[in-house]
Design an enzyme around this catalytic site. Structure first.
Site, PDB file in Angstrom:
ATOM      1  N   ASN A   1     -19.943  81.183  59.292  1.00  0.00           N
ATOM      2  CA  ASN A   1     -20.471  81.625  57.992  1.00  0.00           C
ATOM      3  C   ASN A   1     -19.574  81.235  56.817  1.00  0.00           C
ATOM      4  OD1 ASN A   1     -22.656  82.951  59.358  1.00  0.00           O
ATOM      5  ND2 ASN A   1     -21.232  84.625  59.823  1.00  0.00           N
ATOM      6  N   ARG A   2     -18.756  80.208  57.050  1.00  0.00           N
ATOM      7  CA  ARG A   2     -17.839  79.703  56.021  1.00  0.00           C
ATOM      8  C   ARG A   2     -16.812  80.747  55.578  1.00  0.00           C
ATOM      9  NH1 ARG A   2     -19.968  75.997  58.054  1.00  0.00           N
ATOM     10  NH2 ARG A   2     -20.819  74.118  57.059  1.00  0.00           N
ATOM     11  N   MET A   3     -16.574  81.752  56.415  1.00  0.00           N
ATOM     12  CA  MET A   3     -15.574  82.777  56.104  1.00  0.00           C
ATOM     13  C   MET A   3     -14.236  82.375  56.737  1.00  0.00           C
ATOM     14  SD  MET A   3     -17.152  84.800  54.137  1.00  0.00           S
ATOM     15  CE  MET A   3     -16.058  86.215  54.051  1.00  0.00           C
TER      16      MET A   3
ATOM     17  N   LYS B   1     -22.231  72.312  60.132  1.00  0.00           N
ATOM     18  CA  LYS B   1     -21.562  72.634  61.387  1.00  0.00           C
ATOM     19  C   LYS B   1     -20.972  74.030  61.263  1.00  0.00           C
ATOM     20  CE  LYS B   1     -17.449  71.417  64.103  1.00  0.00           C
ATOM     21  NZ  LYS B   1     -18.046  71.651  65.414  1.00  0.00           N
TER      22      LYS B   1
END
Length: 212
Positions: free
Chosen positions: A190-192, A9
């Site tokens: 982007n998991r940032m 997600k």
């Protein structure tokens, strides 16, 4: 059947900037909690409570937040429960709130102590009568023969306290977790993710950003 490794997600609903944070983590938490309530998040006051036993084996379960004070977070439970037993061994614990609708979580670590008896009395008397009876009927975390045993005990107590006020059991009451660190996590693409931790140093809260 979906492979668990393929489930993903993207988080895109918000961001978090240091300059927008409140100086007090309790004010910041209350702001986020009010936004979770406004967004009608599912069970916004539900929080994972993590403890450890005498062998340092971790344990966790969901409890419900019932108050946010200027010095900590309050919940109520059976003092003789597994969590109560573990908290009597070590007064350290952690809380984790997760509001997926807002793509946010709050992680809290600190020490725990019982709230004053008067506060436990006041909250107990505010509970529905059936919940009050349940606190007496259930020896929380203890082995029972079957559900009927619990039902029979509940009905027995219902008759015993008919037309009477129900006193708070001495084994039931509140705890307050007084934090040493509180982290606010906002999911991002982007998991940032944005992560900011309030850390208590010399009675002052220091804010620092953490890598996602």
């Amino acid at each position: 059947m979906n492979k668990l490794a393929d489930i993903r997600k993207e988080y895109t609903k918000g961001n978090l900037h240091k300059e927008n944070l409140k100086t007090s983590p309790f004010q910041q938490f209350n702001d986020w909690l009010q936004e979770a309530l406004k967004a009608k998040c599912n069970e916004p006051t539900a929080v994972t409570l993590a403890t450890v036993d005498e062998d340092l084996m971790p344990n966790c379960r969901i409890v419900l937040l019932k108050d946010v004070q200027t010095d900590g977070f309050v919940f109520f439970t059976n003092y003789n429960s597994k969590k109560g037993q573990e908290l009597s061994v070590t007064n350290k614990a952690a809380l984790n709130f997760f509001w997926p609708e807002l793509e946010r979580q709050v992680r809290i670590r600190g020490t725990i102590k019982k709230v004053p008896s008067l506060k436990s009395d006041e909250y107990f008397q505010s509970r529905p009568r059936e919940s009050q009876l349940g606190a007496w009927a259930s020896n929380q975390s203890q082995v029972v023969e079957d559900s009927q045993q619990l039902t029979n005990k509940f009905e027995q107590l219902k008759k015993q306290y008919e037309d009477q006020s129900i006193p708070r059991p001495a084994h039931w009451g509140g705890y307050i977790l007084e934090p040493i660190s509180i982290e606010f996590w906002q999911g991002k693409a982007n998991r940032m993710h944005d992560r900011f931790q309030y850390h208590l140093e010399a009675n002052s809260w220091i804010i620092r950003q953490l890598a996602p």
